[in-house]
Scaffold this motif. Structure first.
Motif, PDB file in Angstrom:
ATOM      1  N   ASP A   1       0.831  -1.198   0.000  1.00 22.97           N
ATOM      2  CA  ASP A   1       0.000   0.000   0.000  1.00 22.97           C
ATOM      3  C   ASP A   1       0.875   1.263   0.000  1.00 22.97           C
ATOM      4  O   ASP A   1       0.621   2.212  -0.734  1.00 22.97           O
ATOM      5  N   ALA A   2       1.931   1.230   0.810  1.00 19.30           N
ATOM      6  CA  ALA A   2       2.804   2.403   0.905  1.00 19.30           C
ATOM      7  C   ALA A   2       3.504   2.676  -0.426  1.00 19.30           C
ATOM      8  O   ALA A   2       3.516   3.820  -0.903  1.00 19.30           O
ATOM      9  N   ILE A   3       4.070   1.645  -1.039  1.00 18.58           N
ATOM     10  CA  ILE A   3       4.815   1.906  -2.281  1.00 18.58           C
ATOM     11  C   ILE A   3       3.873   2.224  -3.440  1.00 18.58           C
ATOM     12  O   ILE A   3       4.247   2.949  -4.360  1.00 18.58           O
ATOM     13  N   SER A   4       2.630   1.740  -3.394  1.00 16.74           N
ATOM     14  CA  SER A   4       1.658   2.124  -4.429  1.00 16.74           C
ATOM     15  C   SER A   4       1.381   3.613  -4.346  1.00 16.74           C
ATOM     16  O   SER A   4       1.361   4.327  -5.361  1.00 16.74           O
ATOM     17  N   ARG A   5       1.153   4.090  -3.132  1.00 17.53           N
ATOM     18  CA  ARG A   5       0.855   5.518  -2.963  1.00 17.53           C
ATOM     19  C   ARG A   5       2.087   6.378  -3.270  1.00 17.53           C
ATOM     20  O   ARG A   5       1.981   7.440  -3.862  1.00 17.53           O
ATOM     21  N   LEU A   6       3.239   5.868  -2.877  1.00 20.36           N
ATOM     22  CA  LEU A   6       4.477   6.595  -3.181  1.00 20.36           C
ATOM     23  C   LEU A   6       4.658   6.712  -4.695  1.00 20.36           C
ATOM     24  O   LEU A   6       4.973   7.790  -5.220  1.00 20.36           O
ATOM     25  N   HIS A   7       4.439   5.586  -5.379  1.00 18.80           N
ATOM     26  CA  HIS A   7       4.617   5.580  -6.835  1.00 18.80           C
ATOM     27  C   HIS A   7       3.649   6.558  -7.503  1.00 18.80           C
ATOM     28  O   HIS A   7       4.019   7.284  -8.433  1.00 18.80           O
ATOM     29  N   ARG A   8       2.421   6.585  -7.029  1.00 26.07           N
ATOM     30  CA  ARG A   8       1.440   7.512  -7.576  1.00 26.07           C
ATOM     31  C   ARG A   8       1.931   8.951  -7.382  1.00 26.07           C
ATOM     32  O   ARG A   8       1.843   9.783  -8.276  1.00 26.07           O
TER      33      ARG A   8
END
Lengths: 156, 530
Positions: free
Chosen positions: B518-525
């Motif tokens: 979840d964290a890296i998905s939001r970071l990537h976005r």
């Protein structure tokens, strides 16, 4: 008492020498009923696992300051109150000037601080007072003003 | 193959829905497609798009950090990882013969287990709905085997229940169900449920109670074939001339109720503990070891983080040698994913916002203790007929876990001789490792007297004394969730957090993995929209 009663049982401290102490079952049962009442009024429970055995919520059985220190405090703060250092640290209780404030010490035991868990659900007022009074006059600390259970009750 | 391609196209669809509408909608869509029952894991993460050379420093090489390192590098990020220990895995940890473990306070244990025997001091079982953990095992070639959680032949034990004699789960469970079914059938027949249940349904209810509780023709739970088919026979069915079984006698309801053992019957019904559960073959650390093989070149070991500072350009992380030698060094990156347990992070100098700081300071860490005991022979199998599973007791050791591997082996074996929470865990933590083993033996012998003769060596891990976690896991309360959880999940400038403590699955590996994804998905976005 039937297994697994919600009230604490006066036996089976993991410290063998305290068992002798607990032969005095009448006194302990008295304390136990008080502790049980406190515990039930809180309803806190560890949430680290899905299995919740009654033992997880059983209060400490010890009643004397040293017994409580050995049972509840020395796991992190170590046997001489010296603390420890790893990726993080446990502060020393030995020669700790912050303990000059008994209110601070009581509040810490009741409510915890940062990663230190609260003990309000696991100790009665008398137990909190006993362990605080013990630590404040041992390990190089010399704070002789005693905390009373009523003061602990007021700090909850 | 057709099934496989359908799965891929579903994933593709979910990716599109997720990109357009966010993860909540994606989860609902996933559930309606029958893909993610009970888990928010939606298949391999999709971080498409060029991050343009963005860099991330990851703090901690446990499951959350390792998964993030794997996925972010694959997505094109420049990744480096700092880890306090000399190996990867964090709390996903296995102790084997020859391992040396020094706890806080300095006590050192050299594990004396024989080859191929091990203890998982941390996580030891994987629910079948923890799809994230299971999928990473599959993708990284980590073999799984069934972890036996529910064993009807294991014991329920109370010091004051049935004279302290351990009872078989099977008997307590069958007798409790039988007695309750009989009571309810009687109540139904007496017409006392007429208002609640229609006449037609009452007949079905009675039939279901007979089936559920093993009642006889007269809706009674009594000594006989029906009951013994559940609770076991006095003399088991055998072969040849003397093979005829004899039935066993149920325990009376009042004795069962007074024993209190009924409190332990529901553990295996918990969503997290339902069969089948799994474990990696060879030890829980097989998963972090496989991850470390994939991303180990990114990890700097023995690095103790002392400071995390961000400004408008970058994040600077200062670390020193974990053994306390040498001068501090600094790494810089565009972003920092911090998976350090809050017990430690709360002590590290850092400049994050007030609300995140308060959240980091708000979560106490639980006390928990495990003791592993090596025995000369697998007497729990050979003498007691217990193959895997868990016995429960009101003794301070609380659980005895039987190994879910090597069944029927004639060699040695390891028991989880104690798994302790609550006040008894604090007490055990205050003992020396040797004393913890001694107490586990002394108490455990009340359930398995063979302990005295068969014991060889043991190891004890008290999680409050583990130098890299200072506790077992974050203890969330409803109030703390309400006040702090969302703040803990924010991207605070250039810093964001992951780990079991940033999930609704505290102390579970799935929580670490889901929070990391979840964290890296939001970071990537965030990176892609800059």
């Amino acid at each position: 008492m039937n297994f697994p009663a919600p009230e604490p049982e006066p036996t089976k401290s993991v410290f063998l020498r305290h068992r002798i102490f607990f032969a005095s079952a009448v006194a302990v049962l008295l304390v136990a009923s008080i502790v049980g009442a406190v515990w039930h009024s809180r309803g806190a429970r560890p949430k680290g696992t899905s299995e919740t055995l009654p033992e997880f919520r059983r209060p400490f059985a010890q009643v004397d300051g040293e017994g409580l220190f050995r049972a509840a405090c020395q796991g992190c703060h170590m046997s001489e109150g010296q603390g420890a250092v790893g990726a993080g640290a446990y502060p020393a209780l030995a020669r700790n000037e912050r303990l000059a404030s008994s209110r601070y010490a009581v509040s810490l035991v009741l409510h915890g601080q940062r990663a230190m868990p609260p003990f309000e659900g696991l100790m009665s007022d008398a137990q909190v007072a006993a362990v605080v009074n013990y630590v404040r006059v041992h390990f190089g600390n010399g704070y002789r003003d005693e905390v009373l259970p009523q003061q602990v009750a007021a700090a909850r | 193959m057709a099934k496989h391609s359908w799965a891929m196209s579903r994933r593709h669809l979910l990716g599109l829905i997720g990109a357009a509408a966010g993860s909540t909608v994606m989860y609902q869509a996933a559930a309606s497609l029958g893909f993610a029952p009970g888990s928010t894991y939606t298949g391999p993460i999709d971080l498409t798009g060029d991050p343009g050379g963005a860099s991330v420093v990851i703090l901690g090489a446990g499951l959350a950090g390792l998964v993030a390192a794997l996925e972010l590098r694959r997505a094109g990020y420049k990744v480096q990882v700092l880890e306090y220990r000399d190996r990867a895995g964090g709390r996903s940890w296995t102790l084997r013969g020859g391992d040396v473990f020094t706890e806080l306070g300095g006590a050192t244990q050299k594990v004396g287990f024989d080859e191929d025997l091990y203890l998982n001091p941390g996580p030891w079982r994987i629910p079948s709905h923890h799809r994230g953990v299971l999928d990473y095992c599959t993708r990284l070639g980590v073999s799984l085997e069934v972890f036996t959680q529910v064993n009807h032949n294991a014991y329920l034990h109370g010091r004051n229940a049935f004279g302290g004699k351990p009872q078989r789960f099977r008997e307590v469970n069958s007798d409790y169900r039988g007695a309750v079914a009989e009571l309810l059938a009687k109540t139904t027949q007496q017409g006392k449920l007429d208002e609640a249940v229609s006449k037609e349904d009452q007949e079905k209810l009675l039939e279901s109670l007979r089936h559920w509780g093993a009642l006889d023709e007269d809706f009674k739970y009594v000594q006989g074939h029906e009951a013994s088919e559940r609770r076991g026979f006095q003399t088991a069915p055998g072969g040849g001339l003397h093979g005829k079984p004899t039935t066993s006698k149920p325990v009376a309801l009042s004795d069962l109720l007074r024993s209190g053992l009924w409190r332990l019957l529901g553990n295996g019904d918990l969503y997290d503990l339902q069969q089948p559960m799994f474990q990696p073959v060879g030890g829980m650390d097989m998963l972090p070891r496989a991850l470390a093989r994939a991303v180990g070149d990114l990890v700097r070991y023995n690095a103790k983080v002392t400071s995390i500072q961000q400004d408008s350009h970058e994040v600077k992380v200062v670390y020193e040698n974990a053994q306390g030698s040498g001068t501090p060094a600094t790494v810089s990156a565009d972003w920092c994913l911090c998976t350090i347990p809050l017990s430690i992070l709360s002590q590290i100098d850092k400049n994050v916002g007030t609300e995140m700081n308060r959240a980091i300071d708000a979560i106490p860490y639980a006390s928990s203790v495990k003791v592993g005991l090596q025995f000369k022979r697998r007497f729990w199998e050979q003498d007691d007929g217990i193959y895997g599973g868990v016995s429960y007791t009101d003794l301070p050791l609380q659980h005895i876990g039987y190994p879910s591997t090597g069944y029927g082996s004639s060699g040695k074996g390891i028991l989880l001789g104690a798994y302790i929470w609550g006040p008894h865990a604090y007490e055990f933590t205050g003992l020396t490792p040797e004393e913890r083993v001694e107490r586990a033996l002394e108490f455990g012998a009340q359930i398995h007297p063979q302990y005295h003769k068969e014991f060889e060596n043991g190891v004890a891990v008290a999680w409050h004394r583990v130098p890299w976690s200072l506790g077992c896991a974050g203890m969330w309360t409803e109030e703390a969730r309400k006040e702090h959880y969302e703040h803990l999940c924010q991207i605070d400038g250039r810093i964001l957090l992951a780990g079991e403590h940033v999930s609704y699955l505290p102390a579970w590996q799935e929580g670490a993995i889901l929070s990391s994804l979840d964290a890296i998905s939001r970071l990537h976005r965030r990176v892609m929209t800059r």
